[in-house]
Design a protein around this motif. Sequence first.
Motif, PDB file in Angstrom:
ATOM      1  N   ILE A  26      -9.463   2.804 -11.783  1.00 29.29           N
ATOM      2  CA  ILE A  26      -8.119   2.857 -10.834  1.00 29.29           C
ATOM      3  C   ILE A  26      -7.616   0.795 -10.167  1.00 29.29           C
ATOM      4  CG2 ILE A  26      -8.185   2.325  -7.955  1.00 29.29           C
ATOM      5  CD1 ILE A  26     -10.491   4.615  -8.164  1.00 29.29           C
ATOM      6  N   ARG A  27      -8.092  -0.139 -10.741  1.00 30.45           N
ATOM      7  CA  ARG A  27      -7.832  -1.495 -10.473  1.00 30.45           C
ATOM      8  C   ARG A  27      -6.693  -0.959 -11.316  1.00 30.45           C
ATOM      9  NH1 ARG A  27      -7.529  -5.046 -13.890  1.00 30.45           N
ATOM     10  NH2 ARG A  27      -8.460  -4.100 -15.260  1.00 30.45           N
ATOM     11  N   ARG A  28      -7.208  -0.626 -12.732  1.00 27.61           N
ATOM     12  CA  ARG A  28      -6.140  -0.925 -14.065  1.00 27.61           C
ATOM     13  C   ARG A  28      -4.167  -0.240 -13.690  1.00 27.61           C
ATOM     14  NH1 ARG A  28     -10.411  -0.087 -17.183  1.00 27.61           N
ATOM     15  NH2 ARG A  28      -9.185   1.999 -17.785  1.00 27.61           N
ATOM     16  N   TRP A  29      -4.715   1.304 -12.509  1.00 30.79           N
ATOM     17  CA  TRP A  29      -3.950   1.795 -12.414  1.00 30.79           C
ATOM     18  C   TRP A  29      -3.004   0.933 -11.166  1.00 30.79           C
ATOM     19  CZ3 TRP A  29      -4.315   2.757  -6.619  1.00 30.79           C
ATOM     20  CH2 TRP A  29      -2.872   4.232  -6.130  1.00 30.79           C
ATOM     21  N   LYS A  30      -3.504   0.349 -10.114  1.00 27.96           N
ATOM     22  CA  LYS A  30      -2.538  -0.468  -9.166  1.00 27.96           C
ATOM     23  C   LYS A  30      -2.184  -1.456 -10.015  1.00 27.96           C
ATOM     24  CE  LYS A  30      -1.911   0.535  -5.926  1.00 27.96           C
ATOM     25  NZ  LYS A  30      -1.300   1.076  -4.997  1.00 27.96           N
ATOM     26  N   ALA A  31      -3.154  -1.907 -10.765  1.00 29.07           N
ATOM     27  CA  ALA A  31      -2.126  -3.664 -11.408  1.00 29.07           C
ATOM     28  C   ALA A  31      -0.905  -2.760 -12.198  1.00 29.07           C
ATOM     29  CB  ALA A  31      -3.455  -4.111 -12.308  1.00 29.07           C
ATOM     30  N   GLU A  32      -0.914  -2.394 -12.581  1.00 30.74           N
ATOM     31  CA  GLU A  32       0.219  -1.317 -12.802  1.00 30.74           C
ATOM     32  C   GLU A  32       1.256  -1.406 -12.415  1.00 30.74           C
ATOM     33  OE1 GLU A  32       1.242   2.420 -15.180  1.00 30.74           O
ATOM     34  OE2 GLU A  32      -0.441   2.080 -16.517  1.00 30.74           O
ATOM     35  N   ALA A  33       1.168  -0.096 -10.972  1.00 29.43           N
ATOM     36  CA  ALA A  33       1.674   0.463 -10.453  1.00 29.43           C
ATOM     37  C   ALA A  33       2.878  -1.062  -9.571  1.00 29.43           C
ATOM     38  CB  ALA A  33       1.000   1.150  -9.035  1.00 29.43           C
ATOM     39  N   SER A  34       2.025  -2.381  -9.467  1.00 34.74           N
ATOM     40  CA  SER A  34       2.299  -3.468  -8.772  1.00 34.74           C
ATOM     41  C   SER A  34       3.335  -3.997  -9.704  1.00 34.74           C
ATOM     42  CB  SER A  34       1.478  -4.275  -7.932  1.00 34.74           C
ATOM     43  OG  SER A  34       0.229  -3.155  -7.254  1.00 34.74           O
ATOM     44  N   THR A  35       3.020  -4.133 -10.829  1.00 37.28           N
ATOM     45  CA  THR A  35       3.401  -5.020 -11.513  1.00 37.28           C
ATOM     46  C   THR A  35       4.664  -4.138 -12.281  1.00 37.28           C
ATOM     47  OG1 THR A  35       2.776  -4.698 -13.694  1.00 37.28           O
ATOM     48  CG2 THR A  35       2.221  -7.035 -12.362  1.00 37.28           C
ATOM     49  N   ARG A  36       4.568  -2.809 -12.172  1.00 33.25           N
ATOM     50  CA  ARG A  36       6.496  -2.295 -12.414  1.00 33.25           C
ATOM     51  C   ARG A  36       7.178  -2.276 -11.392  1.00 33.25           C
ATOM     52  NH1 ARG A  36       4.735   3.950 -13.949  1.00 33.25           N
ATOM     53  NH2 ARG A  36       4.365   3.269 -11.807  1.00 33.25           N
ATOM     54  N   PHE A  37       7.224  -1.805 -10.062  1.00 34.13           N
ATOM     55  CA  PHE A  37       8.005  -2.612  -9.032  1.00 34.13           C
ATOM     56  C   PHE A  37       8.239  -3.001  -8.164  1.00 34.13           C
ATOM     57  CE2 PHE A  37       7.776   2.386 -10.887  1.00 34.13           C
ATOM     58  CZ  PHE A  37       9.095   2.655 -11.451  1.00 34.13           C
ATOM     59  N   ASN A  38       8.581  -3.433  -7.080  1.00 33.35           N
ATOM     60  CA  ASN A  38       8.484  -3.795  -5.839  1.00 33.35           C
ATOM     61  C   ASN A  38       8.578  -2.904  -4.825  1.00 33.35           C
ATOM     62  OD1 ASN A  38       8.506  -6.794  -6.667  1.00 33.35           O
ATOM     63  ND2 ASN A  38      10.763  -6.639  -7.362  1.00 33.35           N
ATOM     64  N   TYR A  39       7.735  -3.114  -4.166  1.00 33.56           N
ATOM     65  CA  TYR A  39       7.503  -1.792  -2.788  1.00 33.56           C
ATOM     66  C   TYR A  39       7.232  -2.881  -1.748  1.00 33.56           C
ATOM     67  CZ  TYR A  39       3.078  -1.094  -4.509  1.00 33.56           C
ATOM     68  OH  TYR A  39       1.192  -1.196  -4.733  1.00 33.56           O
ATOM     69  N   THR A  40       6.974  -1.863  -0.740  1.00 31.59           N
ATOM     70  CA  THR A  40       6.553  -2.283   0.909  1.00 31.59           C
ATOM     71  C   THR A  40       5.980  -0.341   1.135  1.00 31.59           C
ATOM     72  OG1 THR A  40       8.604  -1.611   2.260  1.00 31.59           O
ATOM     73  CG2 THR A  40       8.090  -4.454   1.690  1.00 31.59           C
ATOM     74  N   VAL A  41       5.035  -0.666   2.124  1.00 31.35           N
ATOM     75  CA  VAL A  41       4.085   0.350   2.570  1.00 31.35           C
ATOM     76  C   VAL A  41       4.390   0.624   3.323  1.00 31.35           C
ATOM     77  CG1 VAL A  41       2.361   2.099   2.250  1.00 31.35           C
ATOM     78  CG2 VAL A  41       3.215   0.945   0.138  1.00 31.35           C
ATOM     79  N   GLU A  42       4.446   0.690   4.667  1.00 36.16           N
ATOM     80  CA  GLU A  42       4.544   1.628   5.969  1.00 36.16           C
ATOM     81  C   GLU A  42       3.667   2.542   6.589  1.00 36.16           C
ATOM     82  OE1 GLU A  42       4.104  -1.002   8.193  1.00 36.16           O
ATOM     83  OE2 GLU A  42       5.116  -2.504   6.499  1.00 36.16           O
ATOM     84  N   PRO A  43       2.586   2.396   6.459  1.00 37.90           N
ATOM     85  CA  PRO A  43       1.654   3.926   7.354  1.00 37.90           C
ATOM     86  C   PRO A  43       2.389   4.065   8.938  1.00 37.90           C
ATOM     87  CG  PRO A  43       0.749   2.529   5.570  1.00 37.90           C
ATOM     88  CD  PRO A  43       1.133   1.768   6.307  1.00 37.90           C
ATOM     89  N   PHE A  44       2.694   5.583   9.101  1.00 41.16           N
ATOM     90  CA  PHE A  44       3.293   5.323  10.881  1.00 41.16           C
ATOM     91  C   PHE A  44       2.910   6.589  11.002  1.00 41.16           C
ATOM     92  CE2 PHE A  44       6.627   7.781   7.661  1.00 41.16           C
ATOM     93  CZ  PHE A  44       6.349   9.246   7.933  1.00 41.16           C
ATOM     94  N   ARG A  45       1.650   7.719  10.426  1.00 37.47           N
ATOM     95  CA  ARG A  45       1.146   9.358  10.312  1.00 37.47           C
ATOM     96  C   ARG A  45      -0.140   9.094   9.775  1.00 37.47           C
ATOM     97  NH1 ARG A  45       3.481  14.914  12.506  1.00 37.47           N
ATOM     98  NH2 ARG A  45       1.718  15.709  12.963  1.00 37.47           N
ATOM     99  N   MET A  46      -1.070   9.049  11.325  1.00 32.79           N
ATOM    100  CA  MET A  46      -2.170   9.630  10.355  1.00 32.79           C
ATOM    101  C   MET A  46      -3.027  10.718  10.712  1.00 32.79           C
ATOM    102  SD  MET A  46      -6.290   7.729  10.231  1.00 32.79           S
ATOM    103  CE  MET A  46      -6.710   7.979  11.787  1.00 32.79           C
TER     104      MET A  46
END
Length: 107
Positions: free
Chosen positions: A45-65
Motif C-alpha cells: 500500500i505504501r508503494r502504491w500511494k508513493a507511485e500514485a503521488s509522484t505520477r500525478f498532481n491531484y486534489t481530493v475533496e470528500p463531499f459525501r459519506m
Amino acid sequence: MELFKPIADYFEADRGRDAVAVSRCFTEDAVVKDEGRTCSGREAIRRWKAEASTRFNYTVEPFRMDVDGSLIVVTSHVMGDFPGSPVDLRYLFKLAGGQISALEITL
C-alpha cells in the motif's frame, strides 16, 4: 462533513503526499483495489500511494459519506493533471480495530 478518524487520517496523509503516513492508516493485512490493481499488505500500500503521488498532481475533496453495513462509502471530487480530470470517485472503506482493512476506489 465529519469522517471516521481512520478515513479522515487517510485523506489528510494523502493531501500531504505522505505514502508512509497513508500506509499507517491501514491494518498490516489490508487490501487496496485501485485502477485494476490490487495491493495487499501495508508495504504494498505504501508503494502504491508513493507511485500514485509522484505520477500525478491531484486534489481530493470528500463531499459525501454513506454507511452501508460494514462498508463506508466516501464520494470525493478529484481534480488534477490525470486523464479524465475532474472526476467524482467513490472510496469504499472497511474498518477494523481503528484502522482501514480494505479500500476500493471506483467511479
